[in-house]
Design an enzyme around this catalytic site. Structure first.
Site, PDB file in Angstrom:
ATOM      1  N   GLU A  30     107.207  44.824  57.796  1.00 19.14           N
ATOM      2  CA  GLU A  30     107.309  46.081  56.463  1.00 19.14           C
ATOM      3  C   GLU A  30     107.180  47.349  56.583  1.00 19.14           C
ATOM      4  OE1 GLU A  30     105.559  44.056  53.333  1.00 19.14           O
ATOM      5  OE2 GLU A  30     106.773  42.635  52.846  1.00 19.14           O
ATOM      6  N   ASN A  34      96.392  44.418  44.015  1.00 18.89           N
ATOM      7  CA  ASN A  34      97.572  44.954  44.657  1.00 18.89           C
ATOM      8  C   ASN A  34      98.942  44.028  44.212  1.00 18.89           C
ATOM      9  OD1 ASN A  34      95.895  47.030  46.568  1.00 18.89           O
ATOM     10  ND2 ASN A  34      95.698  45.865  47.660  1.00 18.89           N
ATOM     11  N   GLY A  67     100.748  42.079  58.196  1.00 12.51           N
ATOM     12  CA  GLY A  67     100.005  43.515  56.826  1.00 12.51           C
ATOM     13  C   GLY A  67      99.696  44.017  57.211  1.00 12.51           C
ATOM     14  N   GLY A  97      96.073  47.234  56.202  1.00 23.49           N
ATOM     15  CA  GLY A  97      94.251  46.972  55.794  1.00 23.49           C
ATOM     16  C   GLY A  97      93.685  47.299  56.943  1.00 23.49           C
ATOM     17  N   SER A  98      92.478  47.455  56.972  1.00 28.53           N
ATOM     18  CA  SER A  98      91.464  47.146  57.635  1.00 28.53           C
ATOM     19  C   SER A  98      91.906  46.359  58.775  1.00 28.53           C
ATOM     20  CB  SER A  98      90.398  47.710  57.189  1.00 28.53           C
ATOM     21  OG  SER A  98      89.860  46.324  56.921  1.00 28.53           O
ATOM     22  N   VAL A  99      91.677  44.962  58.422  1.00 23.75           N
ATOM     23  CA  VAL A  99      92.130  43.711  59.639  1.00 23.75           C
ATOM     24  C   VAL A  99      93.180  44.059  59.927  1.00 23.75           C
ATOM     25  CG1 VAL A  99      91.753  42.042  60.041  1.00 23.75           C
ATOM     26  CG2 VAL A  99      90.406  42.417  57.725  1.00 23.75           C
TER      27      VAL A  99
HETATM   28  O1  0RQ Z   1      86.871  45.986  47.454  1.00 23.39           O
HETATM   29  O2  0RQ Z   1      87.874  47.993  47.319  1.00 23.39           O
HETATM   30  O3  0RQ Z   1      85.388  47.318  45.926  1.00 23.39           O
HETATM   31  O4  0RQ Z   1      85.795  48.029  48.665  1.00 23.39           O
HETATM   32  O5  0RQ Z   1      88.979  43.742  48.061  1.00 23.39           O
HETATM   33  O6  0RQ Z   1      89.347  44.400  50.830  1.00 23.39           O
HETATM   34  O7  0RQ Z   1      88.064  44.593  52.788  1.00 23.39           O
HETATM   35  O8  0RQ Z   1      88.866  46.906  52.078  1.00 23.39           O
HETATM   36  O9  0RQ Z   1      90.499  44.463  52.763  1.00 23.39           O
HETATM   37  O10 0RQ Z   1      92.044  46.615  53.111  1.00 23.39           O
HETATM   38  O11 0RQ Z   1      92.184  45.073  54.568  1.00 23.39           O
HETATM   39  O12 0RQ Z   1      93.121  44.727  52.677  1.00 23.39           O
HETATM   40  C1  0RQ Z   1      93.404  41.391  50.840  1.00 23.39           C
HETATM   41  C2  0RQ Z   1      93.747  43.834  49.432  1.00 23.39           C
HETATM   42  C3  0RQ Z   1      92.785  43.340  51.651  1.00 23.39           C
HETATM   43  C4  0RQ Z   1      95.330  43.532  51.411  1.00 23.39           C
HETATM   44  C5  0RQ Z   1      93.587  43.134  50.831  1.00 23.39           C
HETATM   45  C6  0RQ Z   1      86.717  43.707  48.022  1.00 23.39           C
HETATM   46  C7  0RQ Z   1      86.236  44.320  49.103  1.00 23.39           C
HETATM   47  C8  0RQ Z   1      86.575  45.507  48.330  1.00 23.39           C
HETATM   48  C9  0RQ Z   1      89.636  45.382  49.925  1.00 23.39           C
HETATM   49  P1  0RQ Z   1      86.382  47.396  47.635  1.00 23.39           P
HETATM   50  P2  0RQ Z   1      88.988  45.560  52.322  1.00 23.39           P
HETATM   51  P3  0RQ Z   1      92.135  45.424  52.999  1.00 23.39           P
HETATM   52  C10 0RQ Z   1     101.949  43.497  53.933  1.00 23.39           C
HETATM   53  C11 0RQ Z   1     101.743  42.639  53.727  1.00 23.39           C
HETATM   54  C12 0RQ Z   1      98.001  41.467  49.997  1.00 23.39           C
HETATM   55  C13 0RQ Z   1      99.775  41.911  49.640  1.00 23.39           C
HETATM   56  C14 0RQ Z   1      99.720  41.340  51.230  1.00 23.39           C
HETATM   57  C15 0RQ Z   1      96.821  43.082  50.333  1.00 23.39           C
HETATM   58  C16 0RQ Z   1      88.684  45.353  48.456  1.00 23.39           C
HETATM   59  O13 0RQ Z   1      95.952  43.092  52.548  1.00 23.39           O
HETATM   60  O14 0RQ Z   1      96.679  43.643  48.943  1.00 23.39           O
HETATM   61  O15 0RQ Z   1      99.832  40.905  52.530  1.00 23.39           O
HETATM   62  N1  0RQ Z   1      97.314  41.862  50.731  1.00 23.39           N
HETATM   63  N2  0RQ Z   1     100.858  42.575  51.774  1.00 23.39           N
HETATM   64  O16 0RQ Z   1      85.687  44.623  49.228  1.00 23.39           O
HETATM   65  C17 0RQ Z   1      85.816  39.990  46.172  1.00 23.39           C
HETATM   66  C18 0RQ Z   1      86.060  38.661  47.699  1.00 23.39           C
HETATM   67  C19 0RQ Z   1      86.612  40.113  48.450  1.00 23.39           C
HETATM   68  C20 0RQ Z   1      86.592  41.185  47.464  1.00 23.39           C
HETATM   69  C21 0RQ Z   1      87.379  41.520  49.684  1.00 23.39           C
HETATM   70  N3  0RQ Z   1      86.514  37.505  48.291  1.00 23.39           N
HETATM   71  N4  0RQ Z   1      86.451  38.535  46.826  1.00 23.39           N
HETATM   72  N5  0RQ Z   1      85.903  41.096  46.366  1.00 23.39           N
HETATM   73  N6  0RQ Z   1      86.608  41.762  48.637  1.00 23.39           N
HETATM   74  N7  0RQ Z   1      87.478  40.022  49.749  1.00 23.39           N
HETATM   75  C22 0RQ Z   1     101.877  44.927  52.763  1.00 23.39           C
HETATM   76  C23 0RQ Z   1     103.504  44.723  51.853  1.00 23.39           C
HETATM   77  O17 0RQ Z   1     103.996  43.456  51.190  1.00 23.39           O
HETATM   78  C24 0RQ Z   1     104.024  45.662  50.969  1.00 23.39           C
END
Ligand code: 0RQ
Length: 495
Positions: A288, A378, A263, A265-267
């Site tokens: 993708e 997202n 996927g 993002g940072s992780v």
């Molecule tokens: O908040 O923006 O206010 O700082 O969520 O979190 O840690 O920056 O995460 O960039 O790795 O994205 C799931 C969103 C992770 C992404 C998701 C808050 C946190 C931060 C973002 P801020 P991070 P990442 C390939 C596959 C779905 C689509 C997918 C995603 C913000 O990976 O969109 O997988 N995935 N597609 O502080 C409340 C919690 C939280 C939280 C984190 N438990 N509760 N807020 N945050 N955990 C791509 C395509 O398919 C196109």
């Protein structure tokens, strides 16, 4: 320009962005190129927004492959001209608009989207607006740095507008492999058996008479920022690589693993970096999005091939890509998202799906999209396509968010994107829970013990024990199950 528009009869269609934008009328549905934001049109959207500035009621539906940049999603959202948006976005202004219900957003599995456009589930596509590197002699369209849903928009739309982007080198021709499956009841197997297989054409075959305007532009995609790899992400990656090594040792995974999906993002970035530092070599990436770090892995031999639907590179990444294009040409293939994300193909090749969760519950249900159950982040993107069809499905997440005020492991997720039935492995910086073959209570014990942050372990155990007293298969005390979220909404702390 002869090199870019090779079809002589279509050269008369070359026109200004303003003229082309005039073909997009109030109430229309626009299907554009673009995927995680690269290869989307920019000149016509800019002209359209200028043109309808004073029209109060002008609204269109915007369908894309996946996320597009500020100069499309951001611009349209800020101008207030979107009625409906599908199937995925990551833009701040668009996020604001859909969370305030100004825009109707349908969040859809990317593998479903193209076929459902063809089935007519979302109505007629009036105009396909696609960025291209070239129009061939036959009048066919060579996309640029992403394919996404462009093939289906071009086949279904009444009219096509092409933005020829001269900043995207002609060298891109040949990197695409375009194939559209038949629809039921006449659907045949997709002939992609090996992730490196080419099964289609290097261009989108269209009826050239549908191309009504060609706009020449040199506008660049908005630059892409990469999330830094922090210590938690590095530890998550390490936990995952250790797991892969053990799986190889016991013979559940081959030495060269299986085609990897990652996927964004940072992780996700940290996981790819972790793989690069591991002993694994000659791996296949079937995913993708091809980012800068995939080029690193190809260069060093960790990956031997990468298949995706978009090249989402930084400006430096593109420079490097174009410089060594002859080398990358044999190692990289772009496919429509209907193929890159196709469950039939993913199941056949036995992909390892690695995606990020916002939160997971103690039973293994995953929320990837909604903050506190209601605010869209997202969208599900392709995570569901890969998760359910994969050989092995993995979700990663830091165990806490917002400096520990939120636990990412909760009694019950506030929104479900991936059900417990689809999730094999959950990994946090604390450790890894292998959920394969476990009952709900066993899953809960494994997740709390291995994945939860120490600050939240005890409260989670207490929740489980209290719920278990009700002797159920999946123990919950419904009144408490979302109380952690409720507390956060009220006090900004789950603790
Ligand atoms: O908040 O923006 O206010 O700082 O969520 O979190 O840690 O920056 O995460 O960039 O790795 O994205 C799931 C969103 C992770 C992404 C998701 C808050 C946190 C931060 C973002 P801020 P991070 P990442 C390939 C596959 C779905 C689509 C997918 C995603 C913000 O990976 O969109 O997988 N995935 N597609 O502080 C409340 C919690 C939280 C939280 C984190 N438990 N509760 N807020 N945050 N955990 C791509 C395509 O398919 C196109």
């Amino acid at each position: 320009m002869e090199e870019r528009v090779k079809c002589k009869s279509l050269r008369s269609k070359i026109t200004s962005a303003k003229e082309a934008a005039g073909m997009i009328k109030n109430g229309m549905t626009l299907g554009t190129s673009g995927f995680t934001p690269t290869g989307y049109p920019k000149a016509v959207p800019e002209a359209l927004v200028k043109m309808v500035e004073k029209e109060e009621d002008f609204k269109i539906n915007l369908y894309t492959g996946a996320s597009v940049g500020q100069s499309l999603d951001g611009l349209f959202a800020e101008a207030g001209i979107i009625s409906k948006r599908m199937p995925y976005q990551t833009n701040n202004s668009m996020r604001k608009a859909l969370n305030s219900c100004d825009v109707h957003y349908a969040d859809i599995h990317l593998s479903h989207f193209s076929q459902q456009v063809r089935y007519g589930f979302y109505g007629k596509i009036d105009v396909a607006l696609v960025e291209a590197a070239q129009i061939t002699e036959e009048g066919y369209i060579v996309p640029t740095t992403s394919i996404g849903a462009s093939p289906v928009f071009c086949s279904e739309a009444e009219h096509i507008i092409v933005e020829i982007n001269t900043k995207k080198p002609l060298g891109l021709c040949g990197i695409h492999d375009i194939y559209q499956p038949e629809d039921p009841p006449n659907r045949q197997p997709i002939p992609l058996v090996n992730p490196v297989d080419r099964i289609g054409k290097p261009y989108i075959e269209v009826d050239p008479s549908k191309i009504k305007a060609i706009v020449i532009t040199d506008l660049e995609d908005d630059p892409i920022g990469f999330a830094p790899v922090d210590e938690n992400s590095r530890q998550i990656a390490k936990n995952l690589i250790d797991f892969f090594e053990k799986e190889v040792e016991v013979g559940r995974l081959p030495e060269k693993l299986l085609p990897l999906q990652s996927g964004v993002g940072s992780v996700a970035n940290a996981v790819l970096k972790g793989i690069s530092d591991s002993r694994f070599k000659d791996l296949i990436f079937y995913s993708e999005v091809i980012q800068d770090n995939v080029l690193d892995l190809l260069d060093e031999g960790t990956f031997k091939f990468a298949s995706g639907t978009s090249l989402t590179l930084s400006p430096e990444g593109f420079e490097r890509f174009y410089q060594k294009f002859d080398e990358y040409r044999s190692k990289i293939l772009l496919r429509p998202m209907e193929i890159s994300n196709n469950p039939e193909v993913i199941r056949r090749i036995g992909s390892i799906a690695m995606n990020t969760a916002i939160e997971a519950d103690i039973f293994g249900n995953v929320n990837s999209t909604h903050i506190m159950g209601s605010k869209m982040m997202n969208g599900i993107g392709g995570s569901g396509d890969f998760t359910r069809a994969s050989y092995l499905s993995i979700f990663t997440t830091p165990s806490i968010a917002k400096d520990g005020d939120i636990s990412s492991i909760v009694p019950m997720v506030s929104h479900v994107d991936h059900t417990e039935h689809d999730v094999n492995i959950i990994v946090t910086e604390q450790g890894l829970a292998d959920l394969r073959g476990l009952s709900p209570v066993q899953r809960a014990e494994a997740i709390i013990e291995n994945c939860a942050h120490p600050d939240y372990q005890k409260p989670l155990e207490e929740y489980l024990n209290k719920a278990k007293a009700g002797s159920c298969h999946t123990p919950h005390t419904l009144g408490d199950s979302l109380s952690w979220h409720e507390k956060f909404v009220q006090t900004k702390k789950m603790r």
